[in-house]
Design a protein around this motif. Structure first.
Motif, short mmCIF file in Angstrom:
data_model
loop_
_atom_site.label_atom_id
_atom_site.label_comp_id
_atom_site.label_asym_id
_atom_site.label_seq_id
_atom_site.Cartn_x
_atom_site.Cartn_y
_atom_site.Cartn_z
N VAL A 30 0.89 -1.15 -0.23
CA VAL A 30 0.08 0.03 -0.08
C VAL A 30 0.94 1.37 0.03
N GLU A 31 0.74 2.02 -1.27
CA GLU A 31 1.38 3.39 -1.13
C GLU A 31 0.70 4.38 -0.58
N SER A 32 1.19 5.50 0.06
CA SER A 32 0.45 6.61 0.39
C SER A 32 1.29 7.94 0.20
N GLY A 33 0.66 9.01 0.48
CA GLY A 33 1.44 10.23 0.88
C GLY A 33 1.47 11.26 -0.39
N GLY A 34 0.67 10.74 -1.51
CA GLY A 34 0.66 11.62 -2.59
C GLY A 34 -0.27 12.70 -2.56
N GLY A 35 -0.16 13.57 -3.39
CA GLY A 35 -0.83 14.76 -3.40
C GLY A 35 -0.63 15.64 -4.34
N LEU A 36 -1.35 16.94 -4.28
CA LEU A 36 -0.80 18.18 -5.08
C LEU A 36 -0.08 19.15 -4.50
N VAL A 37 1.30 19.48 -5.19
CA VAL A 37 2.20 20.22 -4.53
C VAL A 37 2.63 21.35 -5.53
N GLY B 50 8.71 22.97 -6.48
CA GLY B 50 9.81 23.60 -5.49
C GLY B 50 9.34 22.77 -4.24
N GLY B 51 8.11 22.55 -4.08
CA GLY B 51 7.55 21.75 -2.96
C GLY B 51 8.20 20.56 -2.54
N SER B 52 7.57 19.93 -1.35
CA SER B 52 8.05 18.43 -0.95
C SER B 52 6.86 17.48 -0.61
N LEU B 53 7.17 16.21 -0.75
CA LEU B 53 6.28 15.21 -0.42
C LEU B 53 6.99 14.05 0.17
N ARG B 54 6.44 13.28 1.27
CA ARG B 54 7.08 12.31 1.76
C ARG B 54 6.02 10.94 1.40
N LEU B 55 6.43 10.23 0.69
CA LEU B 55 5.73 8.95 0.14
C LEU B 55 5.98 7.73 1.16
N ILE C 235 13.92 -2.69 -2.15
CA ILE C 235 12.66 -2.09 -2.34
C ILE C 235 12.80 -1.03 -3.28
N GLY C 236 12.06 -0.82 -4.32
CA GLY C 236 12.33 0.19 -5.28
C GLY C 236 11.05 1.02 -5.34
N TRP C 237 11.21 2.34 -5.37
CA TRP C 237 10.12 3.23 -6.03
C TRP C 237 10.18 3.30 -7.25
N PHE C 238 9.04 3.48 -8.20
CA PHE C 238 8.81 3.33 -9.45
C PHE C 238 7.85 4.45 -9.74
N ASP D 72 12.46 -1.43 8.52
CA ASP D 72 11.95 -2.77 8.52
C ASP D 72 11.10 -3.15 9.73
N ALA D 73 11.52 -2.44 10.92
CA ALA D 73 10.57 -2.80 12.02
C ALA D 73 8.95 -2.43 11.81
N LYS D 74 8.88 -1.42 11.06
CA LYS D 74 7.52 -1.13 10.65
C LYS D 74 7.30 -1.67 9.03
N ASN D 75 8.14 -2.53 8.57
CA ASN D 75 7.86 -3.02 7.31
C ASN D 75 7.37 -1.73 6.30
N THR D 76 8.09 -0.64 6.19
CA THR D 76 7.60 0.56 5.62
C THR D 76 8.88 1.08 4.84
N VAL D 77 8.64 1.51 3.69
CA VAL D 77 9.72 2.26 2.85
C VAL D 77 9.24 3.51 2.61
N TYR D 78 10.27 4.68 2.76
CA TYR D 78 9.74 6.06 2.51
C TYR D 78 10.43 6.47 1.16
N LEU D 79 9.74 7.53 0.55
CA LEU D 79 10.48 8.34 -0.36
C LEU D 79 10.33 9.75 -0.08
N GLN D 80 11.57 10.38 0.24
CA GLN D 80 11.25 12.04 0.55
C GLN D 80 11.66 12.67 -0.83
N MET D 81 10.75 13.32 -1.13
CA MET D 81 10.77 13.98 -2.58
C MET D 81 11.02 15.90 -2.36
N ASN D 82 11.93 16.33 -2.67
CA ASN D 82 12.13 17.84 -2.29
C ASN D 82 12.27 18.46 -3.87
N SER D 83 12.39 19.47 -3.65
CA SER D 83 12.50 20.47 -4.81
C SER D 83 11.63 19.81 -5.92
#
Length: 121
Positions: free
Chosen positions: A5-12, A15-20, A34-37, A74-85
């Protein structure tokens, strides 16, 4: 069967940031890189970032180097993608995928529904 389950997207704005976030259940992530595509309309799915099974190695597409950061908990079985600029060309549906051990490993056909990222003023 792994469930993604991916989450965290939106309208920005540009120059803004999001964390998926990519939450994976149904099994251990110990053996998976784990890869983000992402996939934009009319384009093929492309790899954006990847973190190895150990977390010790990361890989990024040239288009996002210096702007995106991938991490895993891995403790949370979660991978993040911090997206800046963020740029308009980053707009796409973002997915995470599983590879065997390393970022060049076999890509499994497990996919979530993705999360939409829109970059617009």
């Amino acid at each position: 069967q792994l469930h993604i389950v991916e989450s965290g997207g939106g309208l920005v704005q540009p120059g803004g940031s999001l964390r998926l976030s990519c939450a994976i259940s149904g099994g251990t992530l110990d053996y998976y890189a784990i890869g983000w595509f992402r996939q934009a309309p009319g384009k093929e799915r492309e790899g954006v970032a990847c973190v190895s099974s150990s977390g010790g190695s990361t890989d990024y597409a040239d288009s996002v180097k210096g702007r995106f950061t991938i991490s895993r908990d891995d403790a949370k079985n979660t991978v993040y993608l911090q997206m800046n600029s963020l740029k308009p060309e980053d707009a796409a549906v973002y997915f995470c995928g599983l590879r065997d051990y390393v970022c060049s490993g076999y890509l499994h056909d497990y996919w979530g529904r993705g999360t939409q990222v829109t970059v617009s003023s």
